[in-house]
Design a protein around this motif. Structure first.
Motif, PDB file in Angstrom:
ATOM      1  N   GLY A  51       5.094  45.125 -70.190  1.00  0.00           N
ATOM      2  CA  GLY A  51       5.148  43.698 -70.472  1.00  0.00           C
ATOM      3  C   GLY A  51       4.637  43.408 -71.863  1.00  0.00           C
ATOM      4  O   GLY A  51       4.576  44.297 -72.713  1.00  0.00           O
ATOM      5  N   CYS A  52       4.275  42.170 -72.095  1.00  0.00           N
ATOM      6  CA  CYS A  52       3.771  41.805 -73.415  1.00  0.00           C
ATOM      7  C   CYS A  52       2.668  40.768 -73.295  1.00  0.00           C
ATOM      8  O   CYS A  52       2.552  40.067 -72.297  1.00  0.00           O
ATOM      9  N   ILE A  53       1.860  40.713 -74.359  1.00  0.00           N
ATOM     10  CA  ILE A  53       0.751  39.765 -74.458  1.00  0.00           C
ATOM     11  C   ILE A  53       0.855  39.095 -75.816  1.00  0.00           C
ATOM     12  O   ILE A  53       0.905  39.777 -76.843  1.00  0.00           O
ATOM     13  N   ALA A  54       0.905  37.776 -75.850  1.00  0.00           N
ATOM     14  CA  ALA A  54       0.847  37.033 -77.104  1.00  0.00           C
ATOM     15  C   ALA A  54      -0.585  36.565 -77.292  1.00  0.00           C
ATOM     16  O   ALA A  54      -1.138  35.869 -76.442  1.00  0.00           O
TER      17      ALA A  54
ATOM     18  N   GLU B 192      -9.727  34.334 -81.185  1.00  0.00           N
ATOM     19  CA  GLU B 192      -8.594  34.983 -80.528  1.00  0.00           C
ATOM     20  C   GLU B 192      -8.634  34.693 -79.023  1.00  0.00           C
ATOM     21  O   GLU B 192      -9.694  34.652 -78.427  1.00  0.00           O
ATOM     22  N   ARG B 193      -7.433  34.466 -78.476  1.00  0.00           N
ATOM     23  CA  ARG B 193      -7.320  34.217 -77.037  1.00  0.00           C
ATOM     24  C   ARG B 193      -5.934  34.625 -76.586  1.00  0.00           C
ATOM     25  O   ARG B 193      -4.984  34.637 -77.379  1.00  0.00           O
ATOM     26  N   VAL B 194      -5.812  34.974 -75.322  1.00  0.00           N
ATOM     27  CA  VAL B 194      -4.496  35.295 -74.768  1.00  0.00           C
ATOM     28  C   VAL B 194      -3.738  33.985 -74.611  1.00  0.00           C
ATOM     29  O   VAL B 194      -4.175  33.084 -73.896  1.00  0.00           O
ATOM     30  N   TRP B 195      -2.644  33.876 -75.315  1.00  0.00           N
ATOM     31  CA  TRP B 195      -1.833  32.662 -75.294  1.00  0.00           C
ATOM     32  C   TRP B 195      -0.816  32.731 -74.171  1.00  0.00           C
ATOM     33  O   TRP B 195      -0.697  31.821 -73.362  1.00  0.00           O
ATOM     34  N   ARG B 196      -0.083  33.822 -74.094  1.00  0.00           N
ATOM     35  CA  ARG B 196       0.904  34.046 -73.034  1.00  0.00           C
ATOM     36  C   ARG B 196       0.867  35.524 -72.653  1.00  0.00           C
ATOM     37  O   ARG B 196       0.579  36.373 -73.480  1.00  0.00           O
TER      38      ARG B 196
ATOM     39  N   LYS C 222      -5.670  43.104 -66.949  1.00  0.00           N
ATOM     40  CA  LYS C 222      -6.876  42.550 -67.579  1.00  0.00           C
ATOM     41  C   LYS C 222      -7.432  43.506 -68.633  1.00  0.00           C
ATOM     42  O   LYS C 222      -7.913  43.091 -69.682  1.00  0.00           O
ATOM     43  N   ARG C 223      -7.354  44.811 -68.355  1.00  0.00           N
ATOM     44  CA  ARG C 223      -7.833  45.810 -69.310  1.00  0.00           C
ATOM     45  C   ARG C 223      -6.996  45.756 -70.592  1.00  0.00           C
ATOM     46  O   ARG C 223      -7.537  45.790 -71.707  1.00  0.00           O
ATOM     47  N   LEU C 224      -5.683  45.618 -70.451  1.00  0.00           N
ATOM     48  CA  LEU C 224      -4.822  45.512 -71.624  1.00  0.00           C
ATOM     49  C   LEU C 224      -5.082  44.211 -72.389  1.00  0.00           C
ATOM     50  O   LEU C 224      -5.053  44.197 -73.625  1.00  0.00           O
ATOM     51  N   GLU C 225      -5.344  43.131 -71.691  1.00  0.00           N
ATOM     52  CA  GLU C 225      -5.650  41.867 -72.361  1.00  0.00           C
ATOM     53  C   GLU C 225      -6.929  41.994 -73.189  1.00  0.00           C
ATOM     54  O   GLU C 225      -6.978  41.556 -74.342  1.00  0.00           O
ATOM     55  N   ARG C 226      -7.976  42.584 -72.599  1.00  0.00           N
ATOM     56  CA  ARG C 226      -9.231  42.772 -73.339  1.00  0.00           C
ATOM     57  C   ARG C 226      -9.005  43.651 -74.568  1.00  0.00           C
ATOM     58  O   ARG C 226      -9.538  43.382 -75.648  1.00  0.00           O
TER      59      ARG C 226
END
Length: 133
Positions: A64-67, A81-85, A95-99
């Motif tokens: 997947g992807c994280i913006a 910085e914050r996870v937008w989408r 959650k590990r990938l987001e961090r």
């Protein structure tokens, strides 16, 4: 209209002006820039570009992807910085990938582009993509 009736409206108007003035100043300080136009404002310092998080093959992986939305400060550092989408699930691996993506963005550094002589701060985003091969 008597002075007693005018006073609450006058106080409300003064409060509204006082509250809105700082908001206007904040808009003037940070420009929102689409990712496609970021190169006109800031360029990545070689070796300090956002690297995708290190993937541990022993852990379950997701695709997947994280913006990540973030602000580039006048000195080229990254903040807010914050996870937008995200398209990742709410799992431990997601959650590990987001961090990891947030940390990678925070460690990035930028240099002002020639057109950005004032080192203007900008707010933009970057997309991390994760695929299994």
């Amino acid at each position: 209209m008597s002075n007693a009736n005018v006073r609450p409206y006058l106080l409300l108007m003064i409060f509204a002006i006082a509250a809105c003035k700082p908001l206007q100043a904040a808009d003037d300080q940070v420009r929102v820039v689409p990712a496609s136009e970021l190169g006109q404002w800031w360029q990545v310092v070689p070796g300090h570009d956002p690297q995708p998080p290190h993937l541990d093959m022993a852990q379950p992986l997701e695709t997947g992807c994280i913006a990540v939305a973030f602000e580039i400060q006048g000195d080229g550092s990254v903040s807010n910085e914050r996870v937008w989408r995200t398209t990742l699930t709410d799992s431990l691996a997601g959650k590990r990938l987001e961090r990891g993506a947030l940390q990678a963005m925070h460690q990035s550094r930028f240099l002002p582009a020639p057109a950005n002589k004032n080192n203007s701060a900008v707010y933009t985003y970057y997309v991390f993509t994760f695929t299994l091969i």
